[in-house]
Design an enzyme around this catalytic site. Structure first.
Site, short mmCIF file in Angstrom:
data_model
loop_
_atom_site.label_atom_id
_atom_site.label_comp_id
_atom_site.label_asym_id
_atom_site.label_seq_id
_atom_site.Cartn_x
_atom_site.Cartn_y
_atom_site.Cartn_z
N ASP A 51 0.74 -1.13 -0.19
CA ASP A 51 -0.09 0.46 0.01
C ASP A 51 0.81 1.20 -0.20
OD1 ASP A 51 -1.97 1.33 -0.13
OD2 ASP A 51 -2.81 1.15 2.24
N GLY A 52 0.13 2.41 -0.32
CA GLY A 52 1.25 3.61 -0.17
C GLY A 52 1.63 4.04 -1.48
N HIS A 59 3.53 3.10 -8.82
CA HIS A 59 3.27 2.27 -9.12
C HIS A 59 4.42 1.09 -9.88
CE1 HIS A 59 -0.18 2.69 -7.84
NE2 HIS A 59 -1.18 3.26 -9.08
N LEU A 73 10.20 -21.06 -3.45
CA LEU A 73 9.42 -20.02 -2.75
C LEU A 73 8.94 -19.87 -4.24
CD1 LEU A 73 8.61 -17.45 -1.47
CD2 LEU A 73 9.85 -16.54 -3.58
N GLU A 94 -0.09 -13.20 12.95
CA GLU A 94 1.08 -12.00 13.39
C GLU A 94 0.84 -10.97 12.13
OE1 GLU A 94 1.85 -11.94 16.37
OE2 GLU A 94 0.90 -14.26 16.35
#
Length: 247
Positions: free
Chosen positions: A18-19, A35, A129, A205
């Protein structure tokens, strides 16, 4: 970033990136520049996650609500996604990264859907990953689709309503086969999930960071992982310290 730095490395980290727009506004730049800078942060974060030993990294790339943004911004976001896959797919494949896409695929344009399917197919056998891209994703929509799928099985007589369990619901979610996130990070100072992994976040968490996503660096990531390692995860039971003394 080294895996040995951490006492506890989360198996699955999910990030609400975000941001971007606010990062650009602070600098007097168009939102599109935020972006584009955010894509660079994605590349660094994927590399850092692999080095840390994280097995699953989920990135909230485009929500089902993002279609409400101005058409020009949506077009730029889609263009960036296509550019990222075209430019980075080969490198991710070389790094043994598996790509998995979650979200509603039915309404996607054929060019976007084709690229996403190509990314999944190309990397399906990779074992390092797993990069989970949440695209056209909304958690309520995901849960609704899972419920409809189960309801159809009940109507057809393939399943009894009383036999529906949380495990069966899990198996119908977009994230079937992916462990729930141990840690969810959100940048930009906002402290909410915004319709992201609502079911899966039951025991996650949370770490909320003030930095905007384009400023998210491997060092900030490392600090978040160290903070996670200091948490006492109880999953509804006693803390490890309390259990040790019998309290």
């Amino acid at each position: 970033m080294s895996e040995s730095v951490f006492v506890t490395v989360p198996e699955h980290v999910a990030i609400i990136m975000d941001g971007n727009g606010r990062w650009a506004k602070q600098r007097g730049l168009p939102r599109t520049m935020g972006h584009r800078k955010g894509v660079e942060a994605v590349r660094e974060t994927v590399r850092a996650a692999g080095v840390a030993g994280i097995k699953y990294l989920t990135l909230f790339a485009f929500s089902s609500e993002n279609w409400r943004r101005p058409e020009a911004e949506v077009s730029d976001l889609l263009g960036l996604l296509k550019a990222f896959i075209r430019r980075d797919l080969a490198e991710l494949h070389r790094q043994n990264v598996r790509i998995k896409v979650i979200g509603d695929r039915h309404s996607l344009r054929s060019d976007i859907l084709g690229l996403l399917l190509e990314a999944e197919e190309t990397t399906k056998d990779n074992t390092a990953l797993t990069l989970v891209i949440a695209f056209n994703y909304g958690s309520r929509d995901e849960i609704s689709r899972a419920v409809v799928s189960l309801a159809k099985d009940v109507e057809a007589g393939r399943l009894r309503a009383q036999d529906i369990t949380s495990s069966l619901i899990n198996a119908r979610l977009d994230t079937a086969g992916i462990p729930d996130p141990d840690l969810i990070i959100r940048t930009s100072g906002e402290e909410r999930l915004s319709n992201f992994l609502l079911w899966q976040a039951a025991y996650s968490e949370f770490i909320f960071l003030p930095e905007y996503w384009p400023d998210f660096s491997p060092e900030i990531f490392r600090q978040a992982l160290e903070k996670f390692a200091s948490r006492d995860r109880r999953f509804g039971g006693l803390s490890s310290q309390a259990a040790a003394v019998g309290t």
